[in-house]
Write a protein that holds these residues in place. Structure first.
Motif, PDB file in Angstrom:
ATOM      1  N   ASP A  28       0.815  -1.209   0.000  1.00 29.37           N
ATOM      2  CA  ASP A  28       0.000   0.000   0.000  1.00 29.37           C
ATOM      3  C   ASP A  28       0.852   1.265   0.000  1.00 29.37           C
ATOM      4  O   ASP A  28       0.500   2.262  -0.642  1.00 29.37           O
ATOM      5  CB  ASP A  28      -0.957   0.003   1.191  1.00 29.37           C
ATOM      6  N   LYS A  37      -5.633  -2.521  -0.810  1.00 29.02           N
ATOM      7  CA  LYS A  37      -6.211  -2.932   0.470  1.00 29.02           C
ATOM      8  C   LYS A  37      -6.042  -4.451   0.596  1.00 29.02           C
ATOM      9  O   LYS A  37      -6.179  -5.185  -0.388  1.00 29.02           O
ATOM     10  CB  LYS A  37      -7.705  -2.573   0.549  1.00 29.02           C
ATOM     11  N   TRP A  43      -3.580  -8.711  -1.722  1.00 25.16           N
ATOM     12  CA  TRP A  43      -3.968  -7.319  -1.924  1.00 25.16           C
ATOM     13  C   TRP A  43      -4.917  -7.191  -3.106  1.00 25.16           C
ATOM     14  O   TRP A  43      -4.835  -7.945  -4.076  1.00 25.16           O
ATOM     15  CB  TRP A  43      -2.737  -6.451  -2.195  1.00 25.16           C
TER      16      TRP A  43
END
Length: 457
Positions: A28, A37, A43
């Motif tokens: 991130d 996220k 992710w």
């Protein structure tokens, strides 16, 4: 060769064993543009604007799953390596791979000291550096008087000549003796190529550097107009292939606000000339032909926007057209604008324009640079106007529509602006041209990567 392969293997192992796991833990912050996220498998992207603009898909379709993913995957599409993503969509090799690994390590918070410590000194690069130091000293002595006078005629401020990163090639015997005194063997000097061409001594010269500022090759230029057939010479055996634009290492040293945008010109000396007048964010491609990937690679180096300012002649226009088409086919690239060469007026190139009108007028001119896609579309229909007959106007629109239909989804907005521009140029309504393009060039291109407006609306 074996030592080079060993070094690359070492860097590759470091990347897989150390960098990728660290990158997976902080994706991130390493790539915030995706809005990553975490989910149960790794992710998933959340930045809809970015994924639509760059990849042409919804954010939820972009994932980086697994314990140490080597890149991201678009569901129903292709996988992209992190190294390729940072290298403008091209898998990096050699020194470029090493540079990309170091950048990924920095993003992952990994210390690169283990690989930096294991790399032996590059004596070939050191020799080029020491040779160029001799050249710079030569510029400030009596042997440099002719070249200094030439730079003054080109408009370099007299006080700035002492600080430009240029030199004059010294005589062969002096060079050989100086390099041997610095500890280089006769074989190393011969292999370097700095004494291979008897036309070099007395010429103006400059150093083409990599992203870290290391010298990879050198050029030498005659200051006599009669030598136009061999004006620029390069070190034999030291290729420019894979190198960033000339002078880019200096731009990379600028502060973050200044280095977000860069102007690319053709001429190598133009870079030094404009910098001497207070225009720092400039680099050169070394001619009207842009090396493949030279523009797209700028994206991974943090440049949001690139403005192409080529010479006001036929090769310059052809070079712009090729560059725009190459960049438009890339998976990812910085925003690209083009300064219409005719706006340089009577000046042949940016250097001449600044010499005649000043750097502030040049900055104002750059504000008129247009979207590269619109520029290319209008270039394809140059000379067509509402006064032309219907057949000519429709043929021109078909030519543009065929090209615009090949553009990737990331250029959807640029594509629409271009449609409006060509509609105005040919005297048709924007709505009619958009409907015609959608029916003729998008709906029939099923399976291609081009934008299909009928599915966007």
């Amino acid at each position: 060769m074996a030592a080079s392969q060993s070094s690359q293997q070492r860097i590759g192992d470091f990347y897989v064993e150390v960098v990728l796991p660290a990158l997976a833990a902080r994706l991130d912050s390493a790539f915030p543009e995706f809005g990553w996220k975490q989910d149960a498998r790794g992710w998933v992207a959340t930045n809809e604007e970015m994924t639509h603009r760059v990849l042409g898909v919804r954010a939820e379709r972009v994932v980086a799953h697994g314990p140490a993913p080597r890149g991201f995957l678009v569901h129903g599409g292709d996988a992209t390596l992190w190294t390729a993503y940072l290298n403008g969509g091209v898998v990096p090799r050699g020194e470029t791979f090493s540079s990309v690994v170091r950048e990924l390590a920095a993003r992952a918070g990994v210390d690169t000291l283990p690989i930096d410590r294991s790399n032996p000194r590059d004596r070939a690069s050191d020799l080029l550096h020491d040779f160029f130091t001799l050249c710079r000293s030569e510029l400030h002595g009596n042997a440099g008087n002719q070249v200094r006078a030439y730079l003054e005629r080109r408009g370099f401020p007299v006080g700035a000549i002492d600080h430009v990163d240029l030199g004059v090639v010294p005589g062969e015997l002096f060079t050989k003796n100086a390099l041997e005194a610095a500890g280089y063997s006769e074989l190393e000097i011969a292999r370097s190529g700095v004494l291979a061409d008897g036309r070099w001594p007395g010429r103006l010269c400059g150093a083409w550097r990599d992203e870290q500022g290391g010298i990879r090759t050198l050029w030498a230029r005659s200051v006599r107009d009669s030598d136009s057939s061999t004006r620029y010479l390069y070190v034999r055996g030291a290729s420019r292939s894979g190198l960033p634009p000339y002078g880019l290492s200096e731009v990379l040293r600028l502060g973050a606000p200044e280095r977000r945008n860069v102007v690319l010109v053709e001429g190598l000396i133009d870079v030094h000339s404009l910098r001497s007048r207070g225009f720092p964010n400039i680099a050169a491609v070394g001619g009207a032909r842009v090396q493949p990937g030279a523009v797209t690679q700028l994206r991974r180096l943090g440049f949001d926007s690139v403005v192409l300012v080529f010479d006001n002649d036929a090769p310059g226009r052809e070079g712009l057209a090729r560059a725009v088409e190459d960049v438009s086919r890339a998976k990812a690239a910085p925003g690209l604008r083009v300064l219409e060469p005719k706006l340089l007026g009577d000046s042949k190139d940016p250097d001449a324009f600044v010499r005649d009108h000043g750097v502030e007028r040049f900055r104002e001119l750059l504000d008129q640079a247009s979207c590269a896609i619109s520029w290319r579309a209008l270039e394809l229909i140059d000379g067509v106007s509402p006064q032309n007959d219907t057949r000519s106007r429709r043929a021109a629109l078909a030519l543009v529509g065929e090209w615009l239909g090949t553009l990737p989804a990331r250029l959807a907005l640029e594509q629409e602006d271009a449609i409006h521009s060509v509609a105005d140029q040919c005297g048709y309504s924007r709505v009619a041209v958009e409907r015609a393009f959608r029916a003729r060039f998008w709906d029939r291109s099923e399976g291609r990567s081009g934008v299909r407006l009928s599915r966007e609306r």
